[in-house]
Design an enzyme around this catalytic site. Structure first.
Site, PDB file in Angstrom:
ATOM      1  N   ASP A   4      -7.536  17.731 -15.065  1.00  0.00           N
ATOM      2  CA  ASP A   4      -7.854  16.358 -15.433  1.00  0.00           C
ATOM      3  C   ASP A   4      -7.506  16.219 -16.923  1.00  0.00           C
ATOM      4  O   ASP A   4      -8.169  16.790 -17.792  1.00  0.00           O
ATOM      5  CB  ASP A   4      -9.352  16.093 -15.183  1.00  0.00           C
ATOM      6  CG  ASP A   4      -9.759  14.650 -15.516  1.00  0.00           C
ATOM      7  OD1 ASP A   4      -9.046  14.004 -16.296  1.00  0.00           O
ATOM      8  OD2 ASP A   4     -10.803  14.207 -15.010  1.00  0.00           O
ATOM      9  N   LYS A  24      -8.618   4.953 -19.458  1.00  0.00           N
ATOM     10  CA  LYS A  24      -8.909   5.405 -20.816  1.00  0.00           C
ATOM     11  C   LYS A  24      -7.676   5.251 -21.727  1.00  0.00           C
ATOM     12  O   LYS A  24      -7.175   4.159 -21.865  1.00  0.00           O
ATOM     13  CB  LYS A  24      -9.400   6.858 -20.760  1.00  0.00           C
ATOM     14  CG  LYS A  24     -10.474   7.095 -19.693  1.00  0.00           C
ATOM     15  CD  LYS A  24     -11.741   6.347 -20.040  1.00  0.00           C
ATOM     16  CE  LYS A  24     -12.859   6.396 -19.025  1.00  0.00           C
ATOM     17  NZ  LYS A  24     -12.608   6.524 -17.629  1.00  0.00           N
ATOM     18  N   TYR A  42     -16.546  15.165 -15.872  1.00  0.00           N
ATOM     19  CA  TYR A  42     -17.088  13.812 -15.718  1.00  0.00           C
ATOM     20  C   TYR A  42     -18.092  13.847 -14.557  1.00  0.00           C
ATOM     21  O   TYR A  42     -17.779  14.352 -13.473  1.00  0.00           O
ATOM     22  CB  TYR A  42     -15.934  12.843 -15.445  1.00  0.00           C
ATOM     23  CG  TYR A  42     -16.392  11.438 -15.136  1.00  0.00           C
ATOM     24  CD1 TYR A  42     -17.245  10.753 -15.998  1.00  0.00           C
ATOM     25  CD2 TYR A  42     -15.986  10.795 -13.973  1.00  0.00           C
ATOM     26  CE1 TYR A  42     -17.676   9.479 -15.705  1.00  0.00           C
ATOM     27  CE2 TYR A  42     -16.409   9.506 -13.683  1.00  0.00           C
ATOM     28  CZ  TYR A  42     -17.262   8.860 -14.551  1.00  0.00           C
ATOM     29  OH  TYR A  42     -17.693   7.590 -14.258  1.00  0.00           O
ATOM     30  N   ARG A  59       0.847  -1.208   0.000  1.00  0.00           N
ATOM     31  CA  ARG A  59       0.000   0.000   0.000  1.00  0.00           C
ATOM     32  C   ARG A  59       0.879   1.254   0.000  1.00  0.00           C
ATOM     33  O   ARG A  59       0.497   2.310  -0.481  1.00  0.00           O
ATOM     34  CB  ARG A  59      -0.952  -0.011   1.207  1.00  0.00           C
ATOM     35  CG  ARG A  59      -1.804   1.228   1.341  1.00  0.00           C
ATOM     36  CD  ARG A  59      -3.057   1.013   2.194  1.00  0.00           C
ATOM     37  NE  ARG A  59      -2.796   0.379   3.467  1.00  0.00           N
ATOM     38  CZ  ARG A  59      -2.211   0.974   4.527  1.00  0.00           C
ATOM     39  NH1 ARG A  59      -1.835   2.236   4.451  1.00  0.00           N
ATOM     40  NH2 ARG A  59      -2.014   0.310   5.643  1.00  0.00           N
TER      41      ARG A  59
HETATM   42  N1  LCS Z   1     -12.030  11.931 -15.342  1.00  0.00           N
HETATM   43  C1  LCS Z   1     -12.569  11.804 -16.557  1.00  0.00           C
HETATM   44  C2  LCS Z   1     -12.398  12.903 -17.555  1.00  0.00           C
HETATM   45  C3  LCS Z   1     -13.284  10.663 -16.887  1.00  0.00           C
HETATM   46  O1  LCS Z   1     -13.806  10.576 -18.113  1.00  0.00           O
HETATM   47  C4  LCS Z   1     -13.447   9.636 -15.916  1.00  0.00           C
HETATM   48  C5  LCS Z   1     -14.238   8.408 -16.198  1.00  0.00           C
HETATM   49  C6  LCS Z   1     -12.874   9.810 -14.655  1.00  0.00           C
HETATM   50  C7  LCS Z   1     -12.155  10.961 -14.397  1.00  0.00           C
HETATM   51  C8  LCS Z   1     -12.984   8.745 -13.587  1.00  0.00           C
HETATM   52  O2  LCS Z   1     -12.155   7.686 -13.918  1.00  0.00           O
HETATM   53  P1  LCS Z   1     -12.381   6.158 -13.452  1.00  0.00           P
HETATM   54  O3  LCS Z   1     -12.563   6.194 -11.979  1.00  0.00           O
HETATM   55  O4  LCS Z   1     -13.580   5.639 -14.156  1.00  0.00           O
HETATM   56  O5  LCS Z   1     -11.102   5.493 -13.844  1.00  0.00           O
HETATM   57  N2  LCS Z   1     -15.055   8.514 -17.335  1.00  0.00           N
HETATM   58  C9  LCS Z   1     -15.902   7.636 -17.751  1.00  0.00           C
HETATM   59  C10 LCS Z   1     -16.754   7.859 -18.854  1.00  0.00           C
HETATM   60  O6  LCS Z   1     -16.826   8.898 -19.503  1.00  0.00           O
HETATM   61  N3  LCS Z   1     -17.441   6.782 -19.094  1.00  0.00           N
HETATM   62  O7  LCS Z   1     -17.184   5.796 -18.167  1.00  0.00           O
HETATM   63  C11 LCS Z   1     -16.196   6.284 -17.245  1.00  0.00           C
END
Ligand code: LCS
Length: 393
Positions: free
Chosen positions: A183, A208, A111, A58
């Site tokens: 972000d 992504k 998001y 961790r």
């Molecule tokens: N920031 C952005 C710009 C994102 O598009 C997402 C997830 C996150 C943070 C959060 O990331 P995660 O915890 O899912 O790794 N975006 C998503 C979307 O547009 N569709 O499904 C997940």
């Protein structure tokens, strides 16, 4: 080799700079929760910070650290902190740097959960937030209050594809003594480096583009400076939102082809955007690579490419959108983006469904908006799938 000075593609392959006794070409998975000390004195030195030996996964792990080193180099930052997801990255940043009585100014079209957690959960701890269109810097200046502590930008924004000016935002943050957080999920370090424009922190959902294979959920935070890195790392360790060694291995594997995948997906996205723009059933298209995008010139200035995500609307609105979504054969009807496969979704009822109707409209997340994440399949097949689907509308 000094990977800090090499080209981006060389960095992708070698920047983790991992060496073991077997000269392994790929970083092995150290699937262990704990590490034995040489002696009681060694254990005390590790805990006291006088030795950089591993203690507990961790806190740190060789596979995870290789990924963190690599991302820090790709983003041009001091250090990286790998976490379990993109949301874990956002929440670690909020929890570490905001206190009771603080206020955050953020892009409105972020998001959904990045905003939801702030408005529904962090408000309980006395943290206020204002969501505005950050493509116009005057909105940012107007939103800043004496207790504003953080400027939080998502560019390109999910799902509107709005682009905010990183240099201008950075100047406003400096002038007002704000922590500037970006972000960078939609661009990846291949297309944009916010720290170079003066951001204090950049973070990613590595789910992504960075991992790119729709098989892992992961996140990372990279800071400009050591002091902020130390605070964030300490919070991550205590929250326990660390990455798992196997997860780190998968991301390291996907990362090697980031530029190859992005180049191809972007080539496809450019063609799809042009196809959609000309299609009689399409009302509007928003893709940074199109001249019609309101911040097309800014995108060219601060990004090295336009990425692979497109938002568009049909003349028939929501009803037409559902017809298209239900009639595609190649594109998967699924959330997420930046992977090798083409995905399509309806943000107002899916990724951003928890944002109130009023806030959705204010942020440009209209009922007709369709988000298309273009993959690396053959362009002819992607366009033919969309064309067939649009015929059914
Ligand atoms: N920031 C952005 C710009 C994102 O598009 C997402 C997830 C996150 C943070 C959060 O990331 P995660 O915890 O899912 O790794 N975006 C998503 C979307 O547009 N569709 O499904 C997940």
């Amino acid at each position: 080799m000094d990977t800090k000075r090499s080209g981006f593609n060389t960095k992708l392959i070698h920047a983790g700079d991992f060496k073991d006794q077997f000269k392994s070409a790929s970083v092995p998975i150290y699937q262990t929760s704990t590490f034995a000390f040489e002696s009681a004195e060694d254990g005390a030195r590790c805990f006291g910070g006088e030795s950089d030996g591993y203690i507990y996964s961790r806190i740190g792990n060789p596979t995870i650290n290789a990924l963190e080193r690599e991302l820090a180099i790709l983003e041009g930052g001091y250090g990286g902190i790998a976490v379990s997801s993109g949301m874990a990255a956002a929440c670690t940043i909020y929890l570490t740097l905001l206190s009771n009585g603080d206020h955050i100014v953020s892009t409105d079209a972020v998001y959904g959960p990045s905003r939801g957690v702030m408005e529904k959960e962090f408000v309980r701890f006395g943290i206020e937030s204002t969501y505005i269109n950050t493509t116009d810097y005057r909105n940012i200046e107007k939103a800043i209050r004496p207790n504003t502590r953080m400027l939080y930008i998502e560019t390109p924004a999910n799902p509107t594809m709005d682009i905010s000016d990183l240099e201008v935002c950075s100047q406003i943050a400096r002038k007002n003594n704000l922590i500037f957080v970006v972000d960078n999920t939609f661009a990846s370090p291949y297309l944009q480096n916010p720290l170079a424009f003066g951001a204090d922190i950049v973070f990613h959902s590595m789910t992504k583009l960075i991992n790119g294979h729709a098989d892992i959920v992961a996140g990372i935070i990279i800071t400009q400076e050591k002091a902020m890195y130390t605070r964030l790392r300490s919070m991550m360790i205590n929250l326990g939102c660390n990455m798992d060694p196997h997860q780190a291995y998968m991301v390291l594997r996907g990362l090697k082809t980031l530029s190859l995948r992005t180049d191809r997906a972007q080539f496809n996205a450019e063609h799809v955007a042009m196809f959609l723009e000309k299609h009689p059933k399409v009302a509007w298209v928003k893709y940074p690579g199109l001249k019609s995008h309101p911040q097309h010139c800014l995108a060219k200035k601060q990004m090295r490419g336009s990425g692979s995500t497109i938002s568009f609307g049909l003349k028939g609105g929501y009803e037409a959108a559902t017809k298209l979504l239900n009639n595609l054969k190649l594109a998967l009807l699924a959330v997420s983006l930046g992977g090798v496969e083409t995905l399509i979704q309806h943000p107002a009822s899916m990724t951003h469904s928890k944002v109130s109707k009023e806030n959705k409209l204010k942020s440009g997340i209209t009922d007709d908006l369709i988000r298309l994440a273009v993959g690396i399949e053959d362009i002819e097949d992607i366009i033919s799938d969309l064309n067939d689907g649009l015929m059914k509308v």
